[in-house]
Design a protein around this motif. Structure first.
Motif, PDB file in Angstrom:
ATOM      1  N   TYR A 190     -19.719  33.209 -28.492  1.00 17.49           N
ATOM      2  CA  TYR A 190     -19.414  32.392 -27.322  1.00 17.49           C
ATOM      3  C   TYR A 190     -18.019  32.695 -26.778  1.00 17.49           C
ATOM      4  O   TYR A 190     -17.073  32.929 -27.546  1.00 17.49           O
ATOM      5  N   LEU A 191     -17.918  32.661 -25.458  1.00 16.14           N
ATOM      6  CA  LEU A 191     -16.612  32.756 -24.822  1.00 16.14           C
ATOM      7  C   LEU A 191     -15.841  31.472 -25.067  1.00 16.14           C
ATOM      8  O   LEU A 191     -16.428  30.397 -25.238  1.00 16.14           O
ATOM      9  N   GLN A 192     -14.540  31.566 -25.044  1.00 17.79           N
ATOM     10  CA  GLN A 192     -13.726  30.372 -25.252  1.00 17.79           C
ATOM     11  C   GLN A 192     -13.858  29.400 -24.089  1.00 17.79           C
ATOM     12  O   GLN A 192     -13.710  28.189 -24.262  1.00 17.79           O
ATOM     13  N   LYS A 193     -14.161  29.942 -22.897  1.00 17.91           N
ATOM     14  CA  LYS A 193     -14.474  29.087 -21.754  1.00 17.91           C
ATOM     15  C   LYS A 193     -15.450  29.828 -20.847  1.00 17.91           C
ATOM     16  O   LYS A 193     -15.349  31.059 -20.678  1.00 17.91           O
ATOM     17  N   PRO A 194     -16.431  29.124 -20.272  1.00 13.24           N
ATOM     18  CA  PRO A 194     -17.423  29.787 -19.408  1.00 13.24           C
ATOM     19  C   PRO A 194     -16.756  30.395 -18.177  1.00 13.24           C
ATOM     20  O   PRO A 194     -15.689  29.949 -17.734  1.00 13.24           O
ATOM     21  N   MET A 195     -17.390  31.434 -17.639  1.00  9.14           N
ATOM     22  CA  MET A 195     -16.930  32.020 -16.390  1.00  9.14           C
ATOM     23  C   MET A 195     -18.122  32.614 -15.649  1.00  9.14           C
ATOM     24  O   MET A 195     -19.187  32.833 -16.235  1.00  9.14           O
ATOM     25  N   LYS A 196     -17.947  32.851 -14.372  1.00  9.95           N
ATOM     26  CA  LYS A 196     -18.992  33.483 -13.575  1.00  9.95           C
ATOM     27  C   LYS A 196     -19.117  34.952 -13.993  1.00  9.95           C
ATOM     28  O   LYS A 196     -18.166  35.563 -14.464  1.00  9.95           O
ATOM     29  N   LEU A 197     -20.306  35.510 -13.780  1.00 11.68           N
ATOM     30  CA  LEU A 197     -20.534  36.898 -14.155  1.00 11.68           C
ATOM     31  C   LEU A 197     -19.533  37.821 -13.473  1.00 11.68           C
ATOM     32  O   LEU A 197     -19.026  38.760 -14.095  1.00 11.68           O
ATOM     33  N   ARG A 198     -19.225  37.556 -12.190  1.00 10.94           N
ATOM     34  CA  ARG A 198     -18.272  38.413 -11.476  1.00 10.94           C
ATOM     35  C   ARG A 198     -16.893  38.383 -12.149  1.00 10.94           C
ATOM     36  O   ARG A 198     -16.211  39.404 -12.231  1.00 10.94           O
ATOM     37  N   GLU A 199     -16.484  37.204 -12.658  1.00 12.67           N
ATOM     38  CA  GLU A 199     -15.215  37.095 -13.379  1.00 12.67           C
ATOM     39  C   GLU A 199     -15.301  37.798 -14.726  1.00 12.67           C
ATOM     40  O   GLU A 199     -14.356  38.477 -15.160  1.00 12.67           O
ATOM     41  N   GLU A 224     -23.584  31.840 -14.554  1.00 13.12           N
ATOM     42  CA  GLU A 224     -22.577  31.395 -15.526  1.00 13.12           C
ATOM     43  C   GLU A 224     -22.754  32.134 -16.844  1.00 13.12           C
ATOM     44  O   GLU A 224     -23.869  32.316 -17.331  1.00 13.12           O
ATOM     45  N   VAL A 225     -21.642  32.547 -17.428  1.00 14.80           N
ATOM     46  CA  VAL A 225     -21.661  33.260 -18.701  1.00 14.80           C
ATOM     47  C   VAL A 225     -20.897  32.444 -19.736  1.00 14.80           C
ATOM     48  O   VAL A 225     -19.725  32.117 -19.544  1.00 14.80           O
ATOM     49  N   LYS A 226     -21.595  32.120 -20.796  1.00 15.89           N
ATOM     50  CA  LYS A 226     -20.971  31.408 -21.910  1.00 15.89           C
ATOM     51  C   LYS A 226     -21.280  32.107 -23.240  1.00 15.89           C
ATOM     52  O   LYS A 226     -20.407  32.351 -24.040  1.00 15.89           O
ATOM     53  N   LYS A 227     -22.571  32.453 -23.421  1.00 15.86           N
ATOM     54  CA  LYS A 227     -22.998  33.113 -24.658  1.00 15.86           C
ATOM     55  C   LYS A 227     -23.174  34.602 -24.384  1.00 15.86           C
ATOM     56  O   LYS A 227     -23.851  34.986 -23.429  1.00 15.86           O
ATOM     57  N   VAL A 228     -22.576  35.437 -25.237  1.00 14.92           N
ATOM     58  CA  VAL A 228     -22.510  36.876 -24.988  1.00 14.92           C
ATOM     59  C   VAL A 228     -23.081  37.649 -26.177  1.00 14.92           C
ATOM     60  O   VAL A 228     -22.751  37.361 -27.327  1.00 14.92           O
ATOM     61  N   ALA A 229     -23.939  38.633 -25.880  1.00 14.36           N
ATOM     62  CA  ALA A 229     -24.393  39.596 -26.890  1.00 14.36           C
ATOM     63  C   ALA A 229     -23.722  40.928 -26.606  1.00 14.36           C
ATOM     64  O   ALA A 229     -23.617  41.339 -25.454  1.00 14.36           O
TER      65      ALA A 229
END
Length: 372
Positions: free
Chosen positions: A249-258, A281-286
């Protein structure tokens, strides 16, 4: 600190990244040269190209540990007037060995995929696709009561006794040890040909299969006896999952463009390809180093909002778009994080073993692609 040869360095490296973790058929291990020579400098490289070999020669390196195999498929010829043959000839002429750690370095803890996840500052990371298991073992050793604390500490410092969030986990029971030294023995306690009784303790602890050799080595070094009595038992309970890729997980969500800009900055790439809605929105990342086309479904089923991997194929990208999975392809070369990461890991391990070896991350950029 003591001088060591290539065999000793690789033995230590394989405790970190065992060859057995590599996927079936993957060419890992010593590919060129010899290990039976003193090695004071080791170059850590992503790819073994001619510029990297020249770098090794300039820096007096006798061993290169590389992520990508220099020989991936069986060779039918080595023509020294051709680029590939010229590189191999140069290595042999300068007596430089090349050792490859490919998918085993991807899988191992602290390896390529963990380094990629750390670079992105992901939290609560888990394995994306399990390929192996680091099984539990119970180690039991018998020692004189006078040495029990010293022995427990030595094993714990080597990594024994970890259960969940707890370390130094052991159990001790008292008893009497009996033995008769032979005439050839050099006993710490007792006399030759006389039955001896000693107040001893039985120490039990848990180890992972991957650190067995290291813990036993530390145990034997701390033990006062000439011959150490110990047992190893396989544990029935599941061990630690190991595998390719990581999900976190990211420490804080962000938009895909960010997030795209974040990935470019973290992996030091000038451009990348992506599939998906820039406003998602991106929060969980593989994330999976190298070519990760076949693990697309694993990324989807993990619940990841985006999957980062290299060399995404055209049709795989179409499949991901249809299934609603965002993809970022920053290129295969992001695995360059292994250079500094592996060098630091081995530096620490060699210091612990009192080995006089310098590990140098290659400074050569081996990405074959340019962006205009």
């Amino acid at each position: 600190m003591k001088k060591v040869n290539g065999h000793q360095i690789i033995q230590l490296f394989e405790e970190f990244s065992p060859k057995g973790l590599a996927v079936e058929g993957d060419p890992v291990g010593l590919q060129i040269g010899r290990l039976n020579q003193t090695v004071q400098r080791v170059l850590i490289a992503l790819d073994v190209v001619e510029e990297v070999v020249d770098e090794a020669i300039d820096k007096g390196v006798k061993l290169i540990i590389a992520h990508h195999p220099i020989i991936y498929r069986p060779l039918k010829t080595i023509q020294t007037d051709q680029p590939a043959g010229r590189v191999i000839a140069k290595l042999i002429q300068h007596d430089i060995a090349v050792y490859t750690a490919h998918t085993n370095l991807d899988v191992t803890e602290g390896g390529v995929n963990d380094l990629l996840a750390r670079q992105l500052e992901l939290t609560d990371t888990k394995v994306l696709s399990q390929t192996a298991e680091d099984r539990f073992k119970k180690l039991v050793v018998f020692t004189p009561k006078s040495h029990e604390n010293e022995l427990r500490d030595a094993m714990a410092e080597a990594g024994a006794g970890y259960i969940g969030a707890y370390s130094h986990c052991t159990f001790t029971s008292a008893g009497t040890g009996r033995f008769k030294p032979t005439i050839e023995a050099d006993p710490y306690i007792g006399e030759a040909n006389q039955l001896e009784e000693v107040e001893e303790v039985r120490i039990e602890t848990i180890i992972y299969d991957s650190i067995e050799k290291r813990v036993i080595r530390a145990m034997e070094k701390a033990h006062p006896y000439e011959e150490v009595a110990y047992d190893l038992y396989e544990e029935a309970r599941p061990g630690k999952q190991l595998g390719l890729g990581r999900v976190g997980y990211l420490q804080k969500p962000m938009k895909l463009r960010e997030f795209i800009e974040y990935v470019k900055m973290k992996f030091d790439v000038p451009a990348l390809r992506y599939v998906g809605n820039p406003d998602a929105e991106v929060k969980k990342v593989a994330v999976l180093g190298g070519t990760g086309n076949r693990y697309m479904n694993a990324a989807r089923f993990s619940g990841a909002d985006v999957y980062i991997t290299g060399d995404v194929e055209y049709h795989t990208a179409h499949d991901a778009k249809m299934m609603g999975l965002n993809i970022i392809d920053p290129g295969h070369n992001i695995e360059k994080v292994m250079k500094a990461g592996t060098a630091e890991e081995m530096k620490v391990r060699c210091l612990e073993s009192n080995f006089d070896v310098e590990f140098i991350p290659s400074s050569i950029n081996t990405d074959p692609f340019s962006f205009d």
